[in-house]
Structures are given as C-alpha cells and as structure tokens.
Design a protein around this motif. Structure first.
Motif, mmCIF file in Angstrom:
data_model
loop_
_atom_site.group_PDB
_atom_site.id
_atom_site.type_symbol
_atom_site.label_atom_id
_atom_site.label_comp_id
_atom_site.label_asym_id
_atom_site.label_seq_id
_atom_site.Cartn_x
_atom_site.Cartn_y
_atom_site.Cartn_z
ATOM 1 N N VAL A 26 0.840 -1.196 0.000
ATOM 2 C CA VAL A 26 0.000 0.000 0.000
ATOM 3 C C VAL A 26 0.878 1.250 0.000
ATOM 4 O O VAL A 26 0.655 2.175 -0.793
ATOM 5 N N LEU A 27 1.899 1.280 0.836
ATOM 6 C CA LEU A 27 2.789 2.434 0.893
ATOM 7 C C LEU A 27 3.526 2.633 -0.430
ATOM 8 O O LEU A 27 3.601 3.752 -0.942
ATOM 9 N N ALA A 28 4.031 1.551 -1.011
ATOM 10 C CA ALA A 28 4.799 1.653 -2.264
ATOM 11 C C ALA A 28 3.949 2.150 -3.427
ATOM 12 O O ALA A 28 4.457 2.837 -4.314
ATOM 13 N N GLU A 29 2.676 1.805 -3.439
ATOM 14 C CA GLU A 29 1.816 2.180 -4.567
ATOM 15 C C GLU A 29 1.064 3.484 -4.357
ATOM 16 O O GLU A 29 0.568 4.060 -5.328
ATOM 17 N N THR A 30 0.972 3.958 -3.096
ATOM 18 C CA THR A 30 0.117 5.124 -2.837
ATOM 19 C C THR A 30 0.737 6.212 -1.974
ATOM 20 O O THR A 30 0.210 7.321 -1.937
ATOM 21 N N GLY A 31 1.786 5.901 -1.206
ATOM 22 C CA GLY A 31 2.327 6.852 -0.246
ATOM 23 C C GLY A 31 1.553 6.893 1.061
ATOM 24 O O GLY A 31 1.829 7.706 1.935
ATOM 25 N N ILE A 32 0.596 5.987 1.229
ATOM 26 C CA ILE A 32 -0.261 5.948 2.415
ATOM 27 C C ILE A 32 0.206 4.850 3.370
ATOM 28 O O ILE A 32 0.460 3.721 2.957
ATOM 29 N N GLU A 33 0.295 5.210 4.660
ATOM 30 C CA GLU A 33 0.630 4.248 5.705
ATOM 31 C C GLU A 33 -0.668 3.732 6.316
ATOM 32 O O GLU A 33 -1.597 4.510 6.549
ATOM 33 N N VAL A 34 -0.715 2.409 6.573
ATOM 34 C CA VAL A 34 -1.953 1.807 7.062
ATOM 35 C C VAL A 34 -1.724 0.914 8.270
ATOM 36 O O VAL A 34 -0.626 0.437 8.514
ATOM 37 N N ARG A 35 -2.834 0.697 8.976
ATOM 38 C CA ARG A 35 -2.921 -0.316 10.023
ATOM 39 C C ARG A 35 -3.801 -1.430 9.467
ATOM 40 O O ARG A 35 -4.938 -1.176 9.050
ATOM 41 N N VAL A 36 -3.279 -2.646 9.441
ATOM 42 C CA VAL A 36 -4.046 -3.785 8.935
ATOM 43 C C VAL A 36 -5.008 -4.231 10.028
ATOM 44 O O VAL A 36 -4.605 -4.484 11.165
#
Length: 139
Positions: free
Chosen positions: A46-56
């Motif tokens: 997700v980070l590599a494709e969007t620049g967004i950090e997430v919590r799974v």
C-alpha cells in the motif's frame, strides 16, 4: 501469493489506484516477498503504490485466479498517515466512495471492496478467471 489492502478512511471512502501496467482501477497490492510477514507485505505494498501508511485490521477475503493460479489475500485497513501520491506503479491514486470504486472496477476487484466493507467475521472465499467470478468447486 499476493496481498491487497482495502483502506477505509473515517468518512467511509476507500483508497484505489489506477495501475500503471494495465490501466485498471484496483485496491493497492502486490506480490508477497518470500520471507515477509503477510501483514508487513500489505503495509509495504500500500505504501509503495500510494504513499499511504496503514494499520491492517483483518482478513476479509481469499481470491483465487484460476487462470494464473494466484491466490490473493485481501485485508481491510485503516489510514494511519502519509499523503496520497503517484508512484511508478500507479497513474492515479484516489479516495472513492464505495459506489464509485465498485463502478470503476471490474467484477473481480469490485467484490474485494464490497467484501471488505461487510462486517462478516469470516473472510469471503472466491474464485475467478481473471475477469469474472466463477463458482467454487462443489457449488
């Protein structure tokens, strides 16, 4: 094996990308690295494709592409930080309403959004041929 994240914002919008390689709208994701933990792979993709950090948050679906023999694990995620940005893998990054996302995607990707947004306890298990959903064996 591949992984994808259906990232949901507090306002209910979901993160989608238009892939650079084929122009389709999809939830962000990609191939899991051999020694990588599954949830780490979701966060990385997700980070590599969007620049967004997430919590799974949780596994919402298992999808088998019978034409390619690829299994994708899809997880519902929450926005943690970062800013949406284009990458080498995406020509567009956007926050769509669920209806907009489903309308923009082919059936095999749209179902991943709808499955992730349901509050079912068990993950959905589906097969497809790369374009259309197909019945599970024994159905």
């Amino acid at each position: 094996m591949s992984v994808a994240g259906v990232v949901v914002r507090d306002d209910g919008r979901v993160l989608v990308i238009r892939r650079a390689d084929n122009g389709t709208w999809e939830p962000p994701g990609g191939v899991l690295e051999r020694a990588e933990a599954i949830e780490d792979g979701v966060r990385r993709e997700v980070l590599a494709e969007t620049g967004i950090e997430v919590r799974v948050e949780r596994l919402t679906g298992v999808y088998k592409n019978t034409a390619l023999g690829v299994v994708t694990l899809v997880f519902r995620c929450r926005l943690e930080g970062g800013h949406a940005q284009l990458t080498d893998e995406s020509t567009a990054v956007a926050w769509f309403t669920p209806d907009e996302a489903v309308a923009a995607m082919s059936e095999v990707y749209a179902v991943r959004i709808t499955d992730a947004l349901h509050d079912d306890e068990a993950p959905h298990i589906r097969t497809h041929d790369g374009r259309k959903l197909t019945p599970l064996q024994g159905d």
